[in-house]
Design a protein around this motif. Structure first.
Motif, PDB file in Angstrom:
ATOM      1  N   THR A 109      61.856  37.384  62.090  1.00 29.82           N
ATOM      2  CA  THR A 109      62.470  36.475  61.291  1.00 29.82           C
ATOM      3  C   THR A 109      61.592  36.699  59.841  1.00 29.82           C
ATOM      4  N   VAL A 110      60.450  37.388  59.872  1.00 27.31           N
ATOM      5  CA  VAL A 110      59.467  37.421  58.940  1.00 27.31           C
ATOM      6  C   VAL A 110      59.810  38.756  57.868  1.00 27.31           C
ATOM      7  N   PRO A 111      60.189  38.408  56.691  1.00 27.55           N
ATOM      8  CA  PRO A 111      60.531  39.669  55.866  1.00 27.55           C
ATOM      9  C   PRO A 111      59.485  40.704  55.793  1.00 27.55           C
ATOM     10  N   LYS A 112      59.746  41.923  55.860  1.00 28.31           N
ATOM     11  CA  LYS A 112      58.456  43.097  55.960  1.00 28.31           C
ATOM     12  C   LYS A 112      57.896  43.006  54.893  1.00 28.31           C
ATOM     13  N   ASP A 113      58.234  42.575  53.474  1.00 27.84           N
ATOM     14  CA  ASP A 113      57.263  42.525  52.424  1.00 27.84           C
ATOM     15  C   ASP A 113      56.304  41.611  52.565  1.00 27.84           C
ATOM     16  N   ALA A 114      56.495  40.415  53.391  1.00 31.14           N
ATOM     17  CA  ALA A 114      55.300  39.380  53.512  1.00 31.14           C
ATOM     18  C   ALA A 114      54.413  39.904  54.247  1.00 31.14           C
ATOM     19  N   LEU A 115      54.427  41.032  54.988  1.00 33.64           N
ATOM     20  CA  LEU A 115      53.361  41.632  55.943  1.00 33.64           C
ATOM     21  C   LEU A 115      52.843  42.835  55.308  1.00 33.64           C
ATOM     22  N   ASN A 116      53.413  43.369  54.077  1.00 32.66           N
ATOM     23  CA  ASN A 116      52.930  44.311  53.502  1.00 32.66           C
ATOM     24  C   ASN A 116      51.764  44.317  52.350  1.00 32.66           C
ATOM     25  N   ASP A 117      50.760  44.710  52.673  1.00 28.38           N
ATOM     26  CA  ASP A 117      49.500  44.469  51.882  1.00 28.38           C
ATOM     27  C   ASP A 117      49.670  45.274  50.612  1.00 28.38           C
ATOM     28  N   ASP A 118      50.487  45.858  50.258  1.00 28.43           N
ATOM     29  CA  ASP A 118      50.693  46.482  49.058  1.00 28.43           C
ATOM     30  C   ASP A 118      51.715  45.655  48.046  1.00 28.43           C
ATOM     31  N   SER A 119      52.348  44.548  48.685  1.00 28.92           N
ATOM     32  CA  SER A 119      52.966  43.778  47.929  1.00 28.92           C
ATOM     33  C   SER A 119      52.455  43.263  46.767  1.00 28.92           C
ATOM     34  N   SER A 120      53.342  42.712  45.666  1.00 29.96           N
ATOM     35  CA  SER A 120      52.718  42.264  44.600  1.00 29.96           C
ATOM     36  C   SER A 120      52.161  40.684  45.013  1.00 29.96           C
ATOM     37  N   PHE A 121      52.814  40.074  45.985  1.00 27.68           N
ATOM     38  CA  PHE A 121      52.534  38.756  46.260  1.00 27.68           C
ATOM     39  C   PHE A 121      50.721  38.923  46.888  1.00 27.68           C
ATOM     40  N   ILE A 122      50.706  39.982  47.681  1.00 26.23           N
ATOM     41  CA  ILE A 122      49.165  40.167  48.260  1.00 26.23           C
ATOM     42  C   ILE A 122      48.303  40.263  47.104  1.00 26.23           C
ATOM     43  N   LYS A 123      48.625  41.323  46.350  1.00 27.24           N
ATOM     44  CA  LYS A 123      47.991  41.496  45.131  1.00 27.24           C
ATOM     45  C   LYS A 123      47.435  40.554  44.410  1.00 27.24           C
ATOM     46  N   GLU A 124      48.523  39.775  43.821  1.00 20.51           N
ATOM     47  CA  GLU A 124      48.364  38.572  43.082  1.00 20.51           C
ATOM     48  C   GLU A 124      47.423  37.437  43.640  1.00 20.51           C
ATOM     49  N   LEU A 125      47.789  37.235  44.944  1.00 21.15           N
ATOM     50  CA  LEU A 125      46.928  36.109  45.894  1.00 21.15           C
ATOM     51  C   LEU A 125      45.466  36.670  45.775  1.00 21.15           C
ATOM     52  N   GLY A 126      45.428  37.818  46.105  1.00 21.02           N
ATOM     53  CA  GLY A 126      43.830  38.579  46.325  1.00 21.02           C
ATOM     54  C   GLY A 126      43.156  38.562  44.942  1.00 21.02           C
ATOM     55  N   ILE A 128      43.354  36.347  42.725  1.00 19.06           N
ATOM     56  CA  ILE A 128      42.883  34.925  42.583  1.00 19.06           C
ATOM     57  C   ILE A 128      41.807  34.680  43.401  1.00 19.06           C
ATOM     58  N   ILE A 129      41.753  34.965  44.487  1.00 18.18           N
ATOM     59  CA  ILE A 129      40.614  34.766  45.562  1.00 18.18           C
ATOM     60  C   ILE A 129      39.574  35.439  45.014  1.00 18.18           C
ATOM     61  N   PHE A 130      39.746  36.678  44.552  1.00 20.91           N
ATOM     62  CA  PHE A 130      38.287  37.506  44.069  1.00 20.91           C
ATOM     63  C   PHE A 130      37.834  36.772  43.008  1.00 20.91           C
ATOM     64  N   TYR A 131      38.585  36.199  42.242  1.00 19.43           N
ATOM     65  CA  TYR A 131      38.131  35.999  40.665  1.00 19.43           C
ATOM     66  C   TYR A 131      37.253  34.413  41.073  1.00 19.43           C
ATOM     67  N   ARG A 143      36.915  26.510  40.085  1.00 15.33           N
ATOM     68  CA  ARG A 143      38.152  25.471  39.584  1.00 15.33           C
ATOM     69  C   ARG A 143      39.249  26.159  38.976  1.00 15.33           C
ATOM     70  N   ASP A 144      38.687  27.290  38.122  1.00 15.54           N
ATOM     71  CA  ASP A 144      39.954  28.088  37.580  1.00 15.54           C
ATOM     72  C   ASP A 144      40.727  28.704  38.517  1.00 15.54           C
ATOM     73  N   ALA A 145      40.281  29.319  39.618  1.00 16.16           N
ATOM     74  CA  ALA A 145      40.846  30.135  40.567  1.00 16.16           C
ATOM     75  C   ALA A 145      41.929  28.936  41.446  1.00 16.16           C
ATOM     76  N   LEU A 146      41.352  27.914  41.678  1.00 15.22           N
ATOM     77  CA  LEU A 146      42.203  26.836  42.363  1.00 15.22           C
ATOM     78  C   LEU A 146      43.398  26.500  41.433  1.00 15.22           C
TER      79      LEU A 146
END
Length: 192
Positions: A109-126, A128-131, A143-146
Motif C-alpha cells: 500500500t506504500v507508494p513507490k515514491d515514498a521509499l525512493n531516496d531520490d524523491s524530492s520529498f526525501i531531498k527536501e526533508l534531508g 532541512i535536517i542537515f541545515y 530552531r530555524d530548521a524546526l
C-alpha cells in the motif's frame, strides 16, 4: 605534517599530499593543514536488549544502528563488535523469533515514491535536517530548521502529498531536531 620527513611523505603519504594541494592549494610539506569538523557517520540510536530485540515486536537491530555497545562515542575501529558480534546475535535472535500471525501486506500500500531516496520529498526533508543538525550546531540553526520542518509538513499535508511513511519520516525528523534543541551540552557527535 610539516614535521614529517619528506622521504616518508613521498613514500607513504603522497596521495594525501596531492589531495591537500588539489582541494586547498596548500603544500603540506611546507604549510600546516587547517582542520575542521566534518560528518563521518551518525552513531547509535535504536535501543535494544542483549538479544538485539527492539521495542517493536519482531524487529531486531544490529551494527551502528544500535546504541548497545558504544553509543554516541564509539571510535572508528571498535565498530566491529556491533557489526560482527551484534550482527550474529541479532540474526540468531531473529531466526528463533516465533511469528504469531501473518504480518499482512503493508508494503503493497506504500507508494513507490515514498521509499525512493531520490524523491524530492526525501531531498527536501534531508536538507532541512542537515541545515539544523550539522556537525557544529547552534540553537538558532536548530530552531530555524524546526520552523522549516513544520512549514514543510503543513505544505505537504495541505497538498495531500503525504502517506504514513512520509508522516513517520517527518515525525522522526521533528524528534531529532527537538532532541538536539533540548540537549545544550556537546556529547558524542552532537557538538553545541
Amino acid at each position: 605534517m610539516t614535521g614529517i620527513d619528506e622521504d616518508v611523505m613521498d613514500a607513504s603519504l603522497s596521495d594525501l599530499v596531492e589531495e591537500v594541494a588539489l582541494y586547498t592549494g596548500i603544500d603540506a610539506k611546507k604549510e600546516p593543514i587547517p582542520v575542521s569538523p566534518a560528518i563521518h557517520y551518525f552513531m547509535g540510536g535504536i535501543d535494544c536488549d542483549k538479544d538485539h530485540r527492539t521495542s517493536v515486536e519482531g524487529l531486531f537491530a544490529a551494527g551502528e544502528a544500535t546504541s548497545l555497545y558504544h553509543g554516541a562515542n564509539r571510535l572508528g575501529g571498535n565498530s566491529l563488535l556491533g557489526a560482527c558480534y551484534g550482527g550474529r546475535t541479532a540474526a540468531e535472535s531473529a531466526m528463533s523469533y516465533e511469528v504469531k500471525e501473518p504480518s499482512g501486506r503493508l508494503m503493497d500500500t506504500v507508494p513507490k515514491d515514498a521509499l525512493n531516496d531520490d524523491s524530492s520529498f526525501i531531498k527536501e526533508l534531508g536538507d532541512i535536517i542537515f541545515y539544523g543538525m550539522p556537525i557544529a550546531r547552534d540553537e538558532k540553526g536548530i530552531r530555524d530548521a524546526l520552523y522549516e520542518l513544520r512549514k514543510f509538513a503543513t505544505d505537504k499535508t495541505e497538498a495531500k502529498d503525504v502517506d504514513n511513511i512520509a508522516k513517520a519520516r517527518i515525525l522522526f525528523a521533528e524528534a531529532m531536531l527537538t532532541s538536539a534543541l533540548i540537549r545544550k551540552e556537546s556529547r558524542g557527535a552532537h557538538f553545541r
